[in-house]
Design a protein around this motif. Sequence first.
Motif, short mmCIF file in Angstrom:
data_model
loop_
_atom_site.label_atom_id
_atom_site.label_comp_id
_atom_site.label_asym_id
_atom_site.label_seq_id
_atom_site.Cartn_x
_atom_site.Cartn_y
_atom_site.Cartn_z
N VAL A 1 0.83 -1.20 0.00
CA VAL A 1 0.00 0.00 0.00
C VAL A 1 0.87 1.25 0.00
N LEU A 2 1.91 1.27 0.84
CA LEU A 2 2.80 2.43 0.87
C LEU A 2 3.52 2.60 -0.46
N ALA A 3 3.91 1.50 -1.07
CA ALA A 3 4.56 1.59 -2.37
C ALA A 3 3.62 2.16 -3.42
N ALA A 4 2.35 1.74 -3.39
CA ALA A 4 1.37 2.25 -4.34
C ALA A 4 1.14 3.74 -4.15
N LEU A 5 1.03 4.18 -2.90
CA LEU A 5 0.83 5.61 -2.63
C LEU A 5 2.06 6.42 -3.04
N THR A 6 3.24 5.87 -2.76
CA THR A 6 4.48 6.58 -3.15
C THR A 6 4.56 6.74 -4.66
N LEU A 7 4.26 5.69 -5.40
CA LEU A 7 4.27 5.77 -6.85
C LEU A 7 3.23 6.77 -7.36
N PHE A 8 2.08 6.79 -6.71
CA PHE A 8 1.02 7.70 -7.13
C PHE A 8 1.47 9.15 -7.03
N PHE A 9 2.02 9.52 -5.87
CA PHE A 9 2.43 10.90 -5.68
C PHE A 9 3.74 11.23 -6.41
N ALA A 10 4.61 10.22 -6.60
CA ALA A 10 5.88 10.48 -7.26
C ALA A 10 5.70 10.72 -8.75
N PHE A 11 4.81 9.98 -9.38
CA PHE A 11 4.64 10.09 -10.82
C PHE A 11 3.47 10.96 -11.23
N GLN A 12 2.78 11.56 -10.23
CA GLN A 12 1.66 12.43 -10.58
C GLN A 12 2.09 13.59 -11.46
N PRO A 13 3.22 14.31 -11.19
CA PRO A 13 3.60 15.42 -12.08
C PRO A 13 3.96 14.93 -13.48
N GLN A 14 4.67 13.80 -13.58
CA GLN A 14 5.09 13.34 -14.89
C GLN A 14 3.91 12.94 -15.78
N PHE A 15 2.91 12.35 -15.17
CA PHE A 15 1.76 11.90 -15.95
C PHE A 15 0.62 12.91 -15.96
N HIS A 16 0.83 14.03 -15.30
CA HIS A 16 -0.19 15.09 -15.24
C HIS A 16 -1.53 14.54 -14.78
N LEU A 17 -1.46 13.84 -13.67
CA LEU A 17 -2.70 13.26 -13.15
C LEU A 17 -3.69 14.32 -12.72
N GLN A 18 -3.15 15.53 -12.37
CA GLN A 18 -4.08 16.57 -11.96
C GLN A 18 -4.98 16.98 -13.11
N GLU A 19 -4.45 16.83 -14.39
CA GLU A 19 -5.30 17.14 -15.52
C GLU A 19 -6.35 16.06 -15.73
N LEU A 20 -5.95 14.82 -15.42
CA LEU A 20 -6.91 13.72 -15.55
C LEU A 20 -8.02 13.84 -14.53
N PHE A 21 -7.67 14.17 -13.30
CA PHE A 21 -8.66 14.24 -12.24
C PHE A 21 -9.34 15.60 -12.14
N GLY A 22 -8.75 16.66 -12.71
CA GLY A 22 -9.34 17.99 -12.60
C GLY A 22 -8.66 18.80 -11.52
N GLN A 23 -8.68 20.12 -11.66
CA GLN A 23 -8.06 20.99 -10.68
C GLN A 23 -8.81 20.95 -9.38
N GLN A 24 -8.08 21.15 -8.28
CA GLN A 24 -8.71 21.24 -6.97
C GLN A 24 -9.33 22.62 -6.79
N GLY A 25 -9.99 22.81 -5.66
CA GLY A 25 -10.80 24.01 -5.47
C GLY A 25 -10.05 25.31 -5.63
N SER A 26 -8.85 25.36 -5.06
CA SER A 26 -8.12 26.63 -5.12
C SER A 26 -7.74 26.98 -6.55
N ASP A 27 -7.26 26.02 -7.30
CA ASP A 27 -6.90 26.28 -8.69
C ASP A 27 -8.13 26.64 -9.52
N ARG A 28 -9.21 25.94 -9.28
CA ARG A 28 -10.44 26.22 -10.04
C ARG A 28 -10.92 27.65 -9.77
N LEU A 29 -10.92 28.02 -8.47
CA LEU A 29 -11.41 29.35 -8.13
C LEU A 29 -10.47 30.44 -8.67
N ARG A 30 -9.16 30.19 -8.67
CA ARG A 30 -8.20 31.16 -9.21
C ARG A 30 -8.44 31.39 -10.70
#
Length: 500
Positions: A23-52
């Motif tokens: 589980v820790l390995a899965a979470l680490t991979l998720f947060f480590a590769f999130q910038p490279q794969f632009h997961l934030q674009e896949l999931f959508g911006q969070q509230g602060s970015d959306r409101l900005r």
Amino acid sequence: MIKLNSTLFTKILSWFFLNMLLVLAALTLFFAFQPQFHLQELFGQQGSDRLRVAGMLISHDLNQAKEEEWPDILARHGSINGVNFVVILRDGTLISSTLKSLPKEIERRTQEALHHRGSGSWRERLLRRNAELSKNCSNDEIKNCPKNFLPPQWHGKRPHLFIHTKNPSQYWFGTKIPIFFAPDKRPVFGVLLAYSDSITGNGFFFDPLPWMVVVAAVLLITILLWIPLVRHITKPLVRMTQATEEIAKGNFNVSINEPRADEIGRLATSINHMTTRLDEFVKGQKRFLGDAAHELGSPVARIQFGLGVLEQRLEGGNQERVQDVMEDVEEMSKLIRELLAFSRAEMNSDAVELEEILLLPVVEAAVRREITPAVQIDVQVDPELSALASADLMTRAVANLLRNAVKYAGDAGPITVTGQHKDDQAILMVKDSGPGVAEEYIDRLFDPFFRPEPSRDRDSGGVGLGMAIVKTCVSACQGTVSARNREPKGFAVTISLNSD
């Protein structure tokens, strides 16, 4: 000596830590590769970015439109983003297409945000933001870039306001935006508020999808990891439970094959050892009963013969005393016969040759053996009903059931013997209308020497072998027997035999 790595506790503990590492390995991979794969674009911006981003667009549209069009602009942006937008100015002016006033807490917090002075002059911030904006505009679009545009002011990437109000329950996000009433004048700062009944703002404030995906992945990893271990533990336990149920029924010819070195394997070995010892003990006990009964048969017969001769030679009171002794000896002889019948049925059960027999003649033979003038026995057995059994053993079993029914319920009404075919089984049932047996005793009725009522003596309760002999005879014929109380009164015993 038990090896530590072979214990079930060690296996479960090791499996748990392996689960946590995965589980820790899965979470680490998720947060480590999130910038490279632009997961934030896949999931959508969070509230602060959306409101900005929404604040930048709304501020631009407001600066390009007339004041009377501002409520429509807020309504249009609210419809696009799934929330409601309002703007409140420093002087308390409210710009909205839906609200006429704000909750007092919102008014107070917005005024605090509007009167808060950030670092640097407004002109410095304006020049800095215009420079950032110019970098994002292509050469062809520079002429379209607003020259007097100042994006919202932020402390980092979080909005200035995040408030929850009640009655009604609503969630508010807010940030500063500049509004230019004239191109050549300084901007007037207002607070852009986005509010919704949902804490997620229909995905605008907070998008739960990334976390739901992470939680689902963690649960999936956990389930996939633990299912094999759980099955590895529960499947042998199910097999051992079935084996112990058979042992509880008196069937000691069971064996559990669990070639493993942990606690479950040792438990299986112990159960196998226990069944072997129990089988030897029970067979030895039955052999002893049979031998003792056989050895006692001849002396008791000689005593009966001698007492008969003595009774003929005595007179008066002495003759009555001899008759009392003869009754005791007769009871002893009956007990010996019951013991012999029980032990022979048990010891010879494996050697019984089963054949297809008609059950009606068996029942009729048992009825002739046990019927008395004062008792009515009705036979309702299909003449074509047959089963794989031994005629002698089944006659003895039915006769014992009828003997018990005559003894304990002969005066309560007719005794009925029924027989029918059901699902490849031949079913015989002996029913009476007597008082029945207490429910707590029914499961023990077929145990040797068990009598439901301790107060029963030799005249009323027998020696407790009749029902045990019934079970032994039926089991030798590869059948089953069960007992139950009838409603509103009565007692019934059911015999099930295999039928072609």
